[in-house]
Design a protein around this motif. Structure first.
Motif, PDB file in Angstrom:
ATOM      1  N   GLU A 107       6.668   8.137   7.202  1.00 30.64           N
ATOM      2  CA  GLU A 107       6.281   8.339   5.813  1.00 30.64           C
ATOM      3  C   GLU A 107       5.839   7.025   5.182  1.00 30.64           C
ATOM      4  O   GLU A 107       4.853   6.966   4.448  1.00 30.64           O
ATOM      5  CB  GLU A 107       7.477   8.912   5.038  1.00 30.64           C
ATOM      6  CG  GLU A 107       7.105  10.101   4.196  1.00 30.64           C
ATOM      7  CD  GLU A 107       8.350  10.681   3.524  1.00 30.64           C
ATOM      8  OE1 GLU A 107       8.211  11.618   2.748  1.00 30.64           O
ATOM      9  OE2 GLU A 107       9.467  10.166   3.784  1.00 30.64           O
ATOM     10  N   ALA A 108       6.557   5.982   5.495  1.00 35.33           N
ATOM     11  CA  ALA A 108       6.268   4.682   4.904  1.00 35.33           C
ATOM     12  C   ALA A 108       4.867   4.235   5.287  1.00 35.33           C
ATOM     13  O   ALA A 108       4.076   3.790   4.440  1.00 35.33           O
ATOM     14  CB  ALA A 108       7.301   3.655   5.359  1.00 35.33           C
ATOM     15  N   GLN A 115       2.429   6.120   6.325  1.00 33.88           N
ATOM     16  CA  GLN A 115       1.449   7.042   5.749  1.00 33.88           C
ATOM     17  C   GLN A 115       1.149   6.672   4.305  1.00 33.88           C
ATOM     18  O   GLN A 115      -0.010   6.604   3.888  1.00 33.88           O
ATOM     19  CB  GLN A 115       2.033   8.459   5.819  1.00 33.88           C
ATOM     20  CG  GLN A 115       0.989   9.533   5.784  1.00 33.88           C
ATOM     21  CD  GLN A 115       1.644  10.906   5.766  1.00 33.88           C
ATOM     22  OE1 GLN A 115       2.867  11.049   5.643  1.00 33.88           O
ATOM     23  NE2 GLN A 115       0.812  11.925   5.904  1.00 33.88           N
ATOM     24  N   LEU A 116       2.226   6.427   3.562  1.00 31.19           N
ATOM     25  CA  LEU A 116       2.057   6.094   2.148  1.00 31.19           C
ATOM     26  C   LEU A 116       1.322   4.768   1.981  1.00 31.19           C
ATOM     27  O   LEU A 116       0.469   4.628   1.095  1.00 31.19           O
ATOM     28  CB  LEU A 116       3.424   6.030   1.453  1.00 31.19           C
ATOM     29  CG  LEU A 116       3.972   7.391   1.020  1.00 31.19           C
ATOM     30  CD1 LEU A 116       5.434   7.263   0.626  1.00 31.19           C
ATOM     31  CD2 LEU A 116       3.160   7.961  -0.131  1.00 31.19           C
ATOM     32  N   PHE A 117       1.695   3.854   2.850  1.00 29.54           N
ATOM     33  CA  PHE A 117       1.042   2.546   2.756  1.00 29.54           C
ATOM     34  C   PHE A 117      -0.456   2.681   2.978  1.00 29.54           C
ATOM     35  O   PHE A 117      -1.269   2.190   2.185  1.00 29.54           O
ATOM     36  CB  PHE A 117       1.638   1.598   3.801  1.00 29.54           C
ATOM     37  CG  PHE A 117       0.921   0.291   3.886  1.00 29.54           C
ATOM     38  CD1 PHE A 117       1.215  -0.734   2.993  1.00 29.54           C
ATOM     39  CD2 PHE A 117      -0.069   0.078   4.848  1.00 29.54           C
ATOM     40  CE1 PHE A 117       0.547  -1.942   3.066  1.00 29.54           C
ATOM     41  CE2 PHE A 117      -0.741  -1.121   4.915  1.00 29.54           C
ATOM     42  CZ  PHE A 117      -0.438  -2.140   4.025  1.00 29.54           C
ATOM     43  N   ALA A 168      -2.281   5.285   2.682  1.00 28.27           N
ATOM     44  CA  ALA A 168      -2.912   6.058   1.617  1.00 28.27           C
ATOM     45  C   ALA A 168      -3.142   5.186   0.404  1.00 28.27           C
ATOM     46  O   ALA A 168      -4.211   5.253  -0.247  1.00 28.27           O
ATOM     47  CB  ALA A 168      -2.038   7.250   1.249  1.00 28.27           C
ATOM     48  N   THR A 169      -2.186   4.333   0.093  1.00 33.89           N
ATOM     49  CA  THR A 169      -2.324   3.472  -1.082  1.00 33.89           C
ATOM     50  C   THR A 169      -3.502   2.511  -0.908  1.00 33.89           C
ATOM     51  O   THR A 169      -4.337   2.359  -1.808  1.00 33.89           O
ATOM     52  CB  THR A 169      -1.033   2.654  -1.307  1.00 33.89           C
ATOM     53  OG1 THR A 169       0.084   3.549  -1.269  1.00 33.89           O
ATOM     54  CG2 THR A 169      -1.073   1.926  -2.618  1.00 33.89           C
ATOM     55  N   VAL A 170      -3.505   1.872   0.248  1.00 33.37           N
ATOM     56  CA  VAL A 170      -4.611   0.931   0.494  1.00 33.37           C
ATOM     57  C   VAL A 170      -5.949   1.664   0.453  1.00 33.37           C
ATOM     58  O   VAL A 170      -6.927   1.187  -0.146  1.00 33.37           O
ATOM     59  CB  VAL A 170      -4.420   0.232   1.860  1.00 33.37           C
ATOM     60  CG1 VAL A 170      -5.653  -0.572   2.211  1.00 33.37           C
ATOM     61  CG2 VAL A 170      -3.203  -0.652   1.816  1.00 33.37           C
ATOM     62  N   ALA A 196      -6.695   4.350  -1.141  1.00 31.11           N
ATOM     63  CA  ALA A 196      -7.030   4.756  -2.498  1.00 31.11           C
ATOM     64  C   ALA A 196      -7.630   3.589  -3.277  1.00 31.11           C
ATOM     65  O   ALA A 196      -8.646   3.732  -3.970  1.00 31.11           O
ATOM     66  CB  ALA A 196      -5.783   5.297  -3.208  1.00 31.11           C
ATOM     67  N   VAL A 197      -6.997   2.436  -3.135  1.00 30.32           N
ATOM     68  CA  VAL A 197      -7.508   1.254  -3.831  1.00 30.32           C
ATOM     69  C   VAL A 197      -8.924   0.937  -3.359  1.00 30.32           C
ATOM     70  O   VAL A 197      -9.831   0.687  -4.138  1.00 30.32           O
ATOM     71  CB  VAL A 197      -6.573   0.049  -3.608  1.00 30.32           C
ATOM     72  CG1 VAL A 197      -7.194  -1.218  -4.184  1.00 30.32           C
ATOM     73  CG2 VAL A 197      -5.219   0.297  -4.215  1.00 30.32           C
ATOM     74  N   LYS A 198      -9.063   0.973  -2.059  1.00 27.93           N
ATOM     75  CA  LYS A 198     -10.350   0.655  -1.463  1.00 27.93           C
ATOM     76  C   LYS A 198     -11.429   1.623  -1.947  1.00 27.93           C
ATOM     77  O   LYS A 198     -12.543   1.215  -2.319  1.00 27.93           O
ATOM     78  CB  LYS A 198     -10.211   0.771   0.058  1.00 27.93           C
ATOM     79  CG  LYS A 198     -11.225  -0.008   0.839  1.00 27.93           C
ATOM     80  CD  LYS A 198     -11.017   0.359   2.296  1.00 27.93           C
ATOM     81  CE  LYS A 198     -11.275  -0.781   3.232  1.00 27.93           C
ATOM     82  NZ  LYS A 198     -10.908  -0.404   4.612  1.00 27.93           N
ATOM     83  N   GLN A 200     -11.581   3.315  -4.629  1.00 30.43           N
ATOM     84  CA  GLN A 200     -11.959   3.060  -6.023  1.00 30.43           C
ATOM     85  C   GLN A 200     -12.850   1.823  -6.128  1.00 30.43           C
ATOM     86  O   GLN A 200     -13.803   1.815  -6.903  1.00 30.43           O
ATOM     87  CB  GLN A 200     -10.705   2.877  -6.894  1.00 30.43           C
ATOM     88  CG  GLN A 200      -9.861   4.134  -7.035  1.00 30.43           C
ATOM     89  CD  GLN A 200     -10.635   5.277  -7.676  1.00 30.43           C
ATOM     90  OE1 GLN A 200     -11.619   5.058  -8.385  1.00 30.43           O
ATOM     91  NE2 GLN A 200     -10.213   6.507  -7.401  1.00 30.43           N
ATOM     92  N   LEU A 201     -12.501   0.802  -5.358  1.00 35.42           N
ATOM     93  CA  LEU A 201     -13.328  -0.416  -5.409  1.00 35.42           C
ATOM     94  C   LEU A 201     -14.734  -0.126  -4.905  1.00 35.42           C
ATOM     95  O   LEU A 201     -15.724  -0.632  -5.440  1.00 35.42           O
ATOM     96  CB  LEU A 201     -12.687  -1.519  -4.557  1.00 35.42           C
ATOM     97  CG  LEU A 201     -11.400  -2.118  -5.110  1.00 35.42           C
ATOM     98  CD1 LEU A 201     -10.804  -3.099  -4.113  1.00 35.42           C
ATOM     99  CD2 LEU A 201     -11.659  -2.810  -6.439  1.00 35.42           C
ATOM    100  N   VAL A 244      -9.571  -1.521 -10.416  1.00 42.42           N
ATOM    101  CA  VAL A 244      -8.208  -1.020 -10.218  1.00 42.42           C
ATOM    102  C   VAL A 244      -7.254  -1.933 -10.975  1.00 42.42           C
ATOM    103  O   VAL A 244      -7.086  -3.103 -10.622  1.00 42.42           O
ATOM    104  CB  VAL A 244      -7.843  -0.995  -8.722  1.00 42.42           C
ATOM    105  CG1 VAL A 244      -6.403  -0.531  -8.543  1.00 42.42           C
ATOM    106  CG2 VAL A 244      -8.797  -0.101  -7.966  1.00 42.42           C
ATOM    107  N   VAL A 272      -3.498  -2.624 -12.251  1.00 43.85           N
ATOM    108  CA  VAL A 272      -2.099  -2.271 -12.046  1.00 43.85           C
ATOM    109  C   VAL A 272      -1.264  -3.058 -13.042  1.00 43.85           C
ATOM    110  O   VAL A 272      -1.305  -4.294 -13.064  1.00 43.85           O
ATOM    111  CB  VAL A 272      -1.646  -2.611 -10.607  1.00 43.85           C
ATOM    112  CG1 VAL A 272      -0.197  -2.205 -10.402  1.00 43.85           C
ATOM    113  CG2 VAL A 272      -2.545  -1.927  -9.606  1.00 43.85           C
TER     114      VAL A 272
END
Lengths: 578, 90
Positions: B20-21, B23-25, B27-29, B31-33, B35-36, B42, B44
Motif C-alpha cells: 500500500e505504501a 502504491q500510494l507513493f 500515485a502521489t508522485v 498525481a503531482v507530475k 498536474q505539472l 501544485v 502544498v
C-alpha cells in the motif's frame, strides 16, 4: 492552464489512482510532504524518485540596504531549499521544446534573435521586408502578366502553331526574371534560334503574299518583339546572322549584292531613326507627337524597305535555311561567353525590355488605322510612350552593337512568326482603347493566316523537347542551389509536388519547427530557406510575419528521419548558410 | 534521504502495508507530475509550490572558446518554498 492545485485536488487524484479511501489518501499526501520537510531538516537532502531532489543550500550572510529607510543591514547566513527536477520529469515537461538544440551562432549574425521580447523591433523589420518583397513581386507580376496575355492572345487568335512559340517567348521573359539566368541563357537563346529557324521558313509564305505591306508591318513589329524576347542576350545572335548573310551574299549572284545594300540601308535607317527619336525627347513631348514620330518612322521604313526586302529575302532565304544550324551553334557559344554580363544586368531592365515590344507595337499597329488620337486614349498612350522611352534608353545601355541594326534586315525577314503576339497586344491595348480594338484585331487576323501552316510541324517538334526539362525545376529554388544539386546530387529530384500551405512566422515559430512539422526533421529547414530565398534575407533572423511557402518535396530530397537525407540537408546548409 | 527511506518512514507513521505504501507513493508522485505536465501549479500548504516555468531562449557565450550559442527555450519546474518551510531553516 496555470491552475493552482491544492492538496485536496491532489488527494482526489491519488484516491482515483489507487482506489484507497480518500481520508487515508489525505493523510498519506500530507504525511508525504511533511516527511520531506522533516527529512530536509535532518539530512539536508531528499531525493524523490520521479519528482526530483529537494536540497538545503546554505546562503552566506550578505549586506543589503533597507529600501524604505536606506539603512544598511546584514542578512544573516541561512539555508534555503532548492529543487532540481528529476531527469524524467524534466524531459517530460520539456517535451514541447525537446527537438530544439543549442547551436553555435555565426559570429557576424545580428544580436537580436527572434525572441518574443523583441516583438516591436522585428515587426518593423517585417514591414520593411514585406514592402521590399512586394516591390520585387510586382515587377515579376507585370512581366508574368504580360507574358500570360501574350500566351492567351496567341491561343485565341492562332490556334496551333504560333501559340507554343509565344509561350516560349513568355518563358524566355520569365526566365529573365529568375536567378537561373546563367543556366537558362543557353536554352533561352537556342529556343530563340529555333524560333528564327521557323521564322525563316515562314518568310517563304509571307513574301509570296502580295499584301506585303501588312506583312512588313508585322515583320517590323515582330523584330521589335523578338529583340526583347532575347532579352537575356540581344546582340550576338543578330551579329552572327548578319555574318551568315554576308556569306550568303558572297555565294549568291551579283543581283543579290546589288539589292542587299539598299535593303540594309533601307531597314537600318528607319530603325536607328526610330530609336534615336525615342531617346531624344526625354523631356517628354505630348504623347501624340511621339506616337506620330513612331508612325512616321514605321511608314518611312515601309516605303524604303518595300522592294529590297521582298527581293532579297527570296534570294537569301535558301542559303540562310541551310546555315541555320550553324547559327544556332554560334549563338549558343556567344551566349555562353556573355552570360556573365547578362547576369549582372539588373532584372528591371530585362523586365522592361520585355514589356517594350508590346508597348512599341501598339502605336504602330493602331495608329495607322486611326489617325486622330482621342483624349480618352491620350492617357494610356502617354504611359505607353513613356515606357517606350524607358525601354529605348535601357536598350541603348545594353550596348547593342551597330551590326544589330544592319542584321535587322535578316531579322525582319525571319520574324514573321510572331504575329500571334500582335493579336494579344491588340487585346492588351483594348484596355486603353476599346474603339481601335476591332481594327487591330482584324489586322492581326490577317497576318495570322500566313505563318500558321508552315511552322506548325517544326514548332511542335522543337517545342516538345525543352518543355519537360524546365518544368521540373521550380524557378523559386535558389539558382545556386539548383546548380549545386546538379553537380553534387544529380539523382535527387527538386520537383515540387504541390503546396501544403503558407506559414507565417510568429514568435517562437522558426524555420526549423516548420520543417519539423512538415518534413519530419528540423534539418530540412534549409530547403525552406532556399525555396523562399526571395522572402528570407537572413535565415538566422526571419522577421515575424514573414510568410513561408511550404512545398511538398520529393522523397529523394526529404524523407522523414532518413539519416542520409538529413546528412544531405546538413551538408547543403554548410554550403549555403555561413 | 532517498525514495526508499521516504516510503518506509511514512509507512511507519501511517501503519500501512508495504504494498500500500508503495502504491500510494507512486500515485502521489504521479498525481503531482500529471498536474505539472498540464501546466498547473501544485501548491502544498506548509511546504511550498511546484511550478512549471518557461525559460526563454537566450544567447550564451562559451567562456573557453568565446563562441556564442543560441540556447533554445525550455520548460522547467521551479520550487518555491512556503514561508513556513523557509522559516524552519533560517
Amino acid at each position: 492552464m496555470s491552475e493552482k492545485i491544492l492538496i485536496a485536488d491532489l488527494v482526489a487524484e491519488v484516491a482515483e489512482l489507487t482506489s484507497v479511501p480518500k481520508n487515508r489518501c489525505d493523510d498519506y499526501v500530507k504525511a508525504f510532504f511533511e516527511t520531506i520537510a522533516n527529512a530536509l531538516s535532518v539530512d539536508g537532502i531528499v531525493k524523490v524518485k520521479g519528482l526530483g531532489t529537494f536540497k538545503l543550500v546554505s546562503v552566506e550572510e550578505r549586506k543589503s540596504v533597507n529600501v524604505q529607510t536606506g539603512a544598511e543591514m546584514i542578512i544573516p547566513a541561512h539555508s534555503k531549499v532548492s529543487f532540481v527536477p528529476d531527469k524524467v520529469l524534466k524531459d517530460e515537461i520539456n517535451r514541447p521544446y525537446a527537438h530544439l538544440k543549442t547551436y553555435v551562432l555565426n559570429a557576424n549574425a545580428p544580436l537580436d534573435p527572434p525572441e518574443a521580447d523583441d516583438d516591436e523591433a522585428t515587426m518593423d523589420d517585417a514591414d520593411v521586408d514585406v514592402a521590399e518583397t512586394q516591390s520585387t513581386d510586382t515587377v515579376a507580376e507585370v512581366v508574368a502578366e504580360s507574358a500570360e496575355s501574350v500566351v492567351e492572345g496567341a491561343e485565341q487568335e492562332v490556334e496551333e502553331a504560333p501559340a507554343p512559340i509565344s509561350e516560349q517567348v513568355a518563358e524566355d521573359s520569365k526566365q529573365g526574371e529568375t536567378p537561373i539566368v546563367e543556366d537558362d541563357a543557353k536554352e533561352a537563346v537556342t529556343a530563340n534560334a529555333d524560333v528564327d529557324d521557323k521564322q525563316e521558313q515562314s518568310t517563304t509564305n509571307s513574301n509570296d503574299n502580295s499584301d506585303w505591306f501588312d506583312n512588313w508591318e508585322v515583320e517590323y513589329e515582330s523584330t521589335d518583339k523578338a529583340e526583347p524576347a532575347k532579352s537575356t542576350e540581344p546582340s550576338p545572335k543578330p551579329a552572327s546572322l548578319s555574318e551568315l548573310l554576308a556569306k550568303a551574299e558572297a555565294d549568291r549572284n551579283e543581283r543579290v549584292e546589288e539589292v542587299k545594300p539598299s535593303a540594309t540601308e533601307a531597314v537600318s535607317e528607319p530603325e536607328t531613326e526610330d530609336s534615336d527619336e525615342i531617346v531624344i525627347p526625354e523631356d517628354i513631348k505630348t504623347p501624340e507627337q511621339i506616337v506620330a514620330e513612331v508612325m512616321a518612322s514605321v511608314k518611312g521604313a515601309d516605303f524604303k524597305a518595300e522592294q529590297p526586302v521582298a527581293d532579297s529575302v527570296e534570294e537569301v532565304k535558301e542559303v540562310a535555311e541551310e546555315k541555320v544550324e550553324e547559327v544556332v551553334e554560334t549563338v549558343t557559344e556567344d551566349v555562353a561567353e556573355k552570360a556573365d554580363e547578362v547576369v549582372e544586368t539588373p532584372t528591371e531592365p530585362v523586365a522592361e525590355t520585355a514589356e517594350q515590344p508590346i508597348v512599341n507595337e501598339q502605336p504602330a499597329a493602331t495608329l495607322p488605322t486611326e489617325e486622330k488620337v482621342q483624349h480618352g486614349k491620350v492617357l494610356g498612350i502617354a504611359i505607353i510612350a513613356f515606357l517606350v522611352l524607358l525601354a529605348a534608353l535601357i536598350f541603348g545601355l545594353l550596348k547593342v552593337d551597330p551590326d544589330f541594326f544592319k542584321s535587322l534586315k535578316a531579322g525582319s525577314d525571319n520574324l514573321t512568326v510572331v504575329p500571334a503576339d500582335t493579336s494579344s497586344l491588340a487585346q492588351e491595348l483594348s484596355a486603353y482603347t476599346e474603339e481601335t480594338e476591332n481594327e487591330t484585331d482584324s489586322t492581326a487576323a490577317e497576318t495570322d493566316e500566313q505563318p500558321e501552316e508552315t511552322i506548325e510541324e517544326t514548332v511542335k517538334d522543337q517545342l516538345s523537347k525543352p518543355m519537360p526539362a524546365e518544368a521540373v525545376i521550380d524557378p523559386l529554388w535558389d539558382g545556386e542551389f539548383v546548380a549545386y544539386m546538379k553537380r553534387q546530387n544529380p539523382d535527387v529530384s527538386l520537383e515540387i509536388k504541390g503546396f501544403n500551405k503558407e506559414v507565417a512566422i510568429k514568435p517562437g515559430l522558426f524555420l526549423t519547427m516548420v520543417a519539423l512539422d512538415n518534413y519530419g526533421d528540423k534539418s530540412y529547414w534549409i530547403y525552406l530557406y532556399l525555396y523562399n530565398k526571395d522572402r528570407i534575407k537572413n535565415p538566422n533572423n526571419v522577421p515575424i510575419g514573414t510568410k513561408i511557402r511550404v512545398p511538398i518535396l520529393d522523397e529523394t530530397l526529404v524523407n522523414g528521419t532518413n539519416e542520409k537525407n538529413i546528412e544531405m540537408a546538413k551538408e547543403i546548409r554548410k554550403v549555403f548558410v555561413k | 534521504m532517498n525514495t526508499k527511506d521516504l516510503i518506509t518512514t511514512i509507512r511507519g507513521q501511517q501503519s500501512l502495508s508495504a504494498e500500500e505504501a508503495e502504491q500510494l507513493f507512486n500515485a502521489t508522485v504521479a498525481a503531482v507530475k500529471a498536474q505539472l505536465l498540464k501546466g498547473n501549479i501544485v501548491a502544498v500548504q506548509g511546504f511550498g509550490q511546484l511550478e512549471p516555468k518557461k525559460k526563454n531562449e537566450r544567447i550564451s557565450v562559451s567562456p573557453t572558446t568565446g563562441e556564442r550559442m543560441l540556447v533554445p527555450p525550455k520548460i522547467s519546474v521551479s520550487f518555491k518554498p512556503s514561508n513556513v518551510l523557509k522559516d524552519r531553516f533560517s
